[in-house]
Design a protein around this motif. Structure first.
Motif, PDB file in Angstrom:
ATOM      1  N   ILE A  95       5.563 -75.555  11.962  1.00 37.36           N
ATOM      2  CA  ILE A  95       6.029 -76.874  11.536  1.00 37.36           C
ATOM      3  C   ILE A  95       6.422 -76.816  10.068  1.00 37.36           C
ATOM      4  CG2 ILE A  95       3.648 -77.626  11.097  1.00 37.36           C
ATOM      5  CD1 ILE A  95       4.590 -80.467  11.835  1.00 37.36           C
ATOM      6  N   ASP A  96       7.636 -77.201   9.798  1.00 40.77           N
ATOM      7  CA  ASP A  96       8.158 -77.262   8.436  1.00 40.77           C
ATOM      8  C   ASP A  96       9.282 -78.295   8.434  1.00 40.77           C
ATOM      9  OD1 ASP A  96       9.233 -76.986   5.950  1.00 40.77           O
ATOM     10  OD2 ASP A  96       9.872 -74.910   6.175  1.00 40.77           O
ATOM     11  N   PHE A  97       8.965 -79.500   7.983  1.00 46.66           N
ATOM     12  CA  PHE A  97       9.950 -80.571   8.045  1.00 46.66           C
ATOM     13  C   PHE A  97      11.090 -80.370   7.059  1.00 46.66           C
ATOM     14  CE2 PHE A  97       6.218 -82.690   9.927  1.00 46.66           C
ATOM     15  CZ  PHE A  97       6.790 -83.102  11.118  1.00 46.66           C
ATOM     16  N   GLY A  98      10.965 -79.354   6.204  1.00 49.67           N
ATOM     17  CA  GLY A  98      12.054 -79.031   5.287  1.00 49.67           C
ATOM     18  C   GLY A  98      12.857 -77.832   5.728  1.00 49.67           C
ATOM     19  N   SER A  99      12.642 -77.367   6.955  1.00 45.78           N
ATOM     20  CA  SER A  99      13.321 -76.163   7.435  1.00 45.78           C
ATOM     21  C   SER A  99      14.838 -76.342   7.449  1.00 45.78           C
ATOM     22  CB  SER A  99      12.841 -75.824   8.848  1.00 45.78           C
ATOM     23  OG  SER A  99      13.600 -74.763   9.393  1.00 45.78           O
ATOM     24  N   GLN A 100      15.527 -75.302   6.982  1.00 46.03           N
ATOM     25  CA  GLN A 100      16.993 -75.291   7.018  1.00 46.03           C
ATOM     26  C   GLN A 100      17.529 -74.632   8.279  1.00 46.03           C
ATOM     27  OE1 GLN A 100      18.746 -76.926   4.502  1.00 46.03           O
ATOM     28  NE2 GLN A 100      16.629 -77.536   4.065  1.00 46.03           N
ATOM     29  N   ASP A 101      16.649 -74.000   9.036  1.00 44.74           N
ATOM     30  CA  ASP A 101      17.053 -73.319  10.266  1.00 44.74           C
ATOM     31  C   ASP A 101      16.032 -73.603  11.358  1.00 44.74           C
ATOM     32  OD1 ASP A 101      18.229 -71.708  12.158  1.00 44.74           O
ATOM     33  OD2 ASP A 101      17.643 -69.806  11.215  1.00 44.74           O
ATOM     34  N   PRO A 102      15.909 -74.861  11.777  1.00 43.63           N
ATOM     35  CA  PRO A 102      14.850 -75.236  12.721  1.00 43.63           C
ATOM     36  C   PRO A 102      14.943 -74.534  14.066  1.00 43.63           C
ATOM     37  CG  PRO A 102      16.415 -77.035  12.434  1.00 43.63           C
ATOM     38  CD  PRO A 102      16.725 -76.026  11.381  1.00 43.63           C
ATOM     39  N   GLY A 201      -7.105 -89.826  10.009  1.00 48.08           N
ATOM     40  CA  GLY A 201      -8.537 -89.894   9.775  1.00 48.08           C
ATOM     41  C   GLY A 201      -8.949 -88.874   8.737  1.00 48.08           C
ATOM     42  N   PRO A 202     -10.186 -88.390   8.785  1.00 47.91           N
ATOM     43  CA  PRO A 202     -10.669 -87.422   7.797  1.00 47.91           C
ATOM     44  C   PRO A 202     -10.058 -86.045   8.030  1.00 47.91           C
ATOM     45  CG  PRO A 202     -12.323 -87.763   9.486  1.00 47.91           C
ATOM     46  CD  PRO A 202     -11.221 -88.754   9.761  1.00 47.91           C
ATOM     47  N   PHE A 203     -10.191 -85.181   7.041  1.00 44.96           N
ATOM     48  CA  PHE A 203      -9.681 -83.815   7.177  1.00 44.96           C
ATOM     49  C   PHE A 203     -10.475 -82.890   6.265  1.00 44.96           C
ATOM     50  CE2 PHE A 203      -7.039 -86.400   4.391  1.00 44.96           C
ATOM     51  CZ  PHE A 203      -7.016 -85.705   3.191  1.00 44.96           C
ATOM     52  N   ILE A 204     -10.522 -81.608   6.638  1.00 44.94           N
ATOM     53  CA  ILE A 204     -11.233 -80.617   5.819  1.00 44.94           C
ATOM     54  C   ILE A 204     -10.280 -79.592   5.232  1.00 44.94           C
ATOM     55  CG2 ILE A 204     -13.448 -80.881   6.990  1.00 44.94           C
ATOM     56  CD1 ILE A 204     -12.798 -78.405   8.643  1.00 44.94           C
ATOM     57  N   THR A 205      -8.993 -79.728   5.510  1.00 46.18           N
ATOM     58  CA  THR A 205      -8.004 -78.828   4.924  1.00 46.18           C
ATOM     59  C   THR A 205      -7.874 -79.119   3.433  1.00 46.18           C
ATOM     60  OG1 THR A 205      -6.272 -80.398   5.549  1.00 46.18           O
ATOM     61  CG2 THR A 205      -6.692 -78.568   7.055  1.00 46.18           C
ATOM     62  N   THR A 206      -7.370 -78.138   2.688  1.00 44.10           N
ATOM     63  CA  THR A 206      -7.242 -78.297   1.237  1.00 44.10           C
ATOM     64  C   THR A 206      -5.990 -79.075   0.857  1.00 44.10           C
ATOM     65  OG1 THR A 206      -6.173 -76.127   1.123  1.00 44.10           O
ATOM     66  CG2 THR A 206      -8.551 -76.201   0.727  1.00 44.10           C
ATOM     67  N   THR A 207      -5.106 -79.299   1.816  1.00 45.98           N
ATOM     68  CA  THR A 207      -3.923 -80.122   1.591  1.00 45.98           C
ATOM     69  C   THR A 207      -3.942 -81.299   2.556  1.00 45.98           C
ATOM     70  OG1 THR A 207      -2.617 -78.764   3.131  1.00 45.98           O
ATOM     71  CG2 THR A 207      -2.532 -78.173   0.793  1.00 45.98           C
ATOM     72  N   ILE A 208      -3.218 -82.345   2.215  1.00 43.67           N
ATOM     73  CA  ILE A 208      -3.182 -83.539   3.055  1.00 43.67           C
ATOM     74  C   ILE A 208      -2.308 -83.274   4.276  1.00 43.67           C
ATOM     75  CG2 ILE A 208      -2.539 -85.975   3.154  1.00 43.67           C
ATOM     76  CD1 ILE A 208      -2.917 -85.962   0.047  1.00 43.67           C
ATOM     77  N   PRO A 209      -2.814 -83.475   5.480  1.00 45.18           N
ATOM     78  CA  PRO A 209      -2.004 -83.262   6.681  1.00 45.18           C
ATOM     79  C   PRO A 209      -0.785 -84.184   6.706  1.00 45.18           C
ATOM     80  CG  PRO A 209      -4.340 -83.421   7.230  1.00 45.18           C
ATOM     81  CD  PRO A 209      -4.208 -83.843   5.809  1.00 45.18           C
ATOM     82  N   ALA A 210       0.316 -83.673   7.248  1.00 42.72           N
ATOM     83  CA  ALA A 210       1.555 -84.450   7.292  1.00 42.72           C
ATOM     84  C   ALA A 210       1.364 -85.765   8.033  1.00 42.72           C
ATOM     85  CB  ALA A 210       2.656 -83.615   7.954  1.00 42.72           C
ATOM     86  N   VAL A 212      -1.308 -87.599   8.242  1.00 37.60           N
ATOM     87  CA  VAL A 212      -2.030 -88.556   7.396  1.00 37.60           C
ATOM     88  C   VAL A 212      -1.096 -89.100   6.324  1.00 37.60           C
ATOM     89  CG1 VAL A 212      -3.974 -88.867   5.801  1.00 37.60           C
ATOM     90  CG2 VAL A 212      -4.245 -87.453   7.852  1.00 37.60           C
ATOM     91  N   ASP A 213      -0.277 -88.212   5.750  1.00 43.56           N
ATOM     92  CA  ASP A 213       0.735 -88.665   4.796  1.00 43.56           C
ATOM     93  C   ASP A 213       1.642 -89.717   5.430  1.00 43.56           C
ATOM     94  OD1 ASP A 213       0.730 -87.689   2.116  1.00 43.56           O
ATOM     95  OD2 ASP A 213       1.119 -85.668   2.839  1.00 43.56           O
ATOM     96  N   ALA A 214       2.060 -89.463   6.668  1.00 46.56           N
ATOM     97  CA  ALA A 214       2.935 -90.411   7.362  1.00 46.56           C
ATOM     98  C   ALA A 214       2.215 -91.730   7.629  1.00 46.56           C
ATOM     99  CB  ALA A 214       3.431 -89.804   8.667  1.00 46.56           C
ATOM    100  N   THR A 215       0.956 -91.655   8.073  1.00 45.49           N
ATOM    101  CA  THR A 215       0.188 -92.856   8.373  1.00 45.49           C
ATOM    102  C   THR A 215       0.055 -93.763   7.162  1.00 45.49           C
ATOM    103  OG1 THR A 215      -1.078 -91.682  10.066  1.00 45.49           O
ATOM    104  CG2 THR A 215      -2.061 -93.690   9.176  1.00 45.49           C
TER     105      THR A 215
END
Length: 338
Positions: A95-102, A201-210, A212-215
């Motif tokens: 998953i890469d919403f910035g992909s130039q070659d999806p 909801g909550p997350f344990i990853t070191t970055t914010i999940p996409a 959650v960002d969208a929500t």
């Protein structure tokens, strides 16, 4: 390989989780460890602290967690991780919403990776069931009055014609889920797919999940994530959400239930965009929502059914308000949102 025997509950049995460094994968590892499983977790780079630290610090990890390197695009790279496992949770997806070659970076690897994992499962006789994580973007519709259930599949023609933001994610999930279920039928593998909406909801990853960002994009005003939230309305003018713990509980439930088969929609809450905005602003009035909505959309006509899953005995635990609260509180830990 048996197509009828599910993994017994807990009891230290080994299971594999692909894509364990992601949002769902990491929380699923946490859930499985809490339920007494031994977990083989796959990562593209298991030596990377930004991916493994959240896993290695989990309770029970020292005794019952093993990390394995695996790549979706490498045939056979999942063999070692799956070896000896009774069940496999295939969560990994490019998953890469910035992909130039999806086409070559997202869609094709998603399909090939799913088949690579399933071919590894076929080679390893201990595997009794595979639970594949799909997305409600594989069951979306353009009909505002639709009743969406397991019979619904997203039209590839519609995806390619509209090409809304993140269109390639919807196409990749649709094609990968179809490929998984078809492979299971042809090869006699017990494949179950779970079809969730936006997960927050909550997350344990070191970055914010996409997701959650969208929500929370109504609060942050980030145009990229708000565009994603709009594009993944599975029925027009609606928002469908599920708490990350509920979706992980559903994964484990489907792995353990002896009668589970085929496809299961797992949608916790469906509301309209105006009503969703009202709930957020009501709970967090300090954040100004600048987006404007047509209030006539509050009369939601469409529905998303989880009845097949509920009939099997699954129960949701988290309310829409709890999803929002947990998302905001964890988001605040990694941002300046206050």
């Amino acid at each position: 390989m048996s197509t009828t025997v599910a993994v017994p509950e807990g009891k230290g049995l080994p299971v594999c989780v692909t894509g364990a460094g992601g949002y769902i994968g990491s929380w699923l590892v946490k859930t499985l460890l809490e339920n007494g499983y031994t977990v083989h977790a796959t990562l593209r780079d298991p030596g990377n602290p930004s991916k493994n630290s959240c896993l290695l610090s989990l309770p029970g990890a020292q005794e019952r967690l093993r990390l394995f390197r695996a790549d979706l695009c490498e045939e056979g790279s999942f063999d070692s991780a799956i070896h000896g496992c009774h069940g496999v949770f295939h969560v990994a997806t490019p998953i890469d919403f910035g992909s130039q070659d999806p086409e070559n970076e997202i869609i094709e690897p998603a399909i090939r990776g799913t088949l690579n994992v399933l071919r590894s499962c076929k080679r390893i006789e201990s595997v009794r069931r595979v639970v594949c994580t799909s997305s409600l973007s594989a069951a979306s519709t353009a009909d505002e009055s639709a009743h969406v259930d397991e019979s619904c599949w997203t039209s590839l023609d519609s995806i390619r014609e509209n090409k809304r933001h993140g269109w390639f994610y919807a196409e990749s999930k649709t094609l990968a889920e179809r490929a998984a279920l078809e492979f299971g039928k042809q090869e006699g593998i017990n494949v179950v797919s779970i079809v969730p909406p936006i997960i927050a909801g909550p997350f344990i990853t070191t970055t914010i999940p996409a997701s959650v960002d969208a929500t929370l994009s109504l609060i942050t005003g980030n145009p990229l994530w708000y565009g994603l939230l709009q594009s993944i309305q599975f029925i027009p003018n609606t928002v469908s959400l599920i708490h990350v713990q509920d979706i992980c509980n559903a994964h484990v439930f489907l792995m353990e239930h002896p009668a589970a088969e085929g496809r299961y929609l797992c949608s916790g809450h469906t509301t309209t965009m105006p009503d969703f905005a009202h709930v957020i602003s009501g709970r967090y009035p300090q954040y100004k929502i600048t987006s404007k909505f047509d209030e006539s959309q509050s009369a939601a006509a469409g529905s998303i059914s989880s009845q097949k899953l509920l009939d099997l005995g699954f129960k949701y635990k988290y309310s829409l308000e709890e999803i929002i609260d947990d998302s905001v509180q964890y988001f605040q830990k990694l941002t300046t949102l206050n």
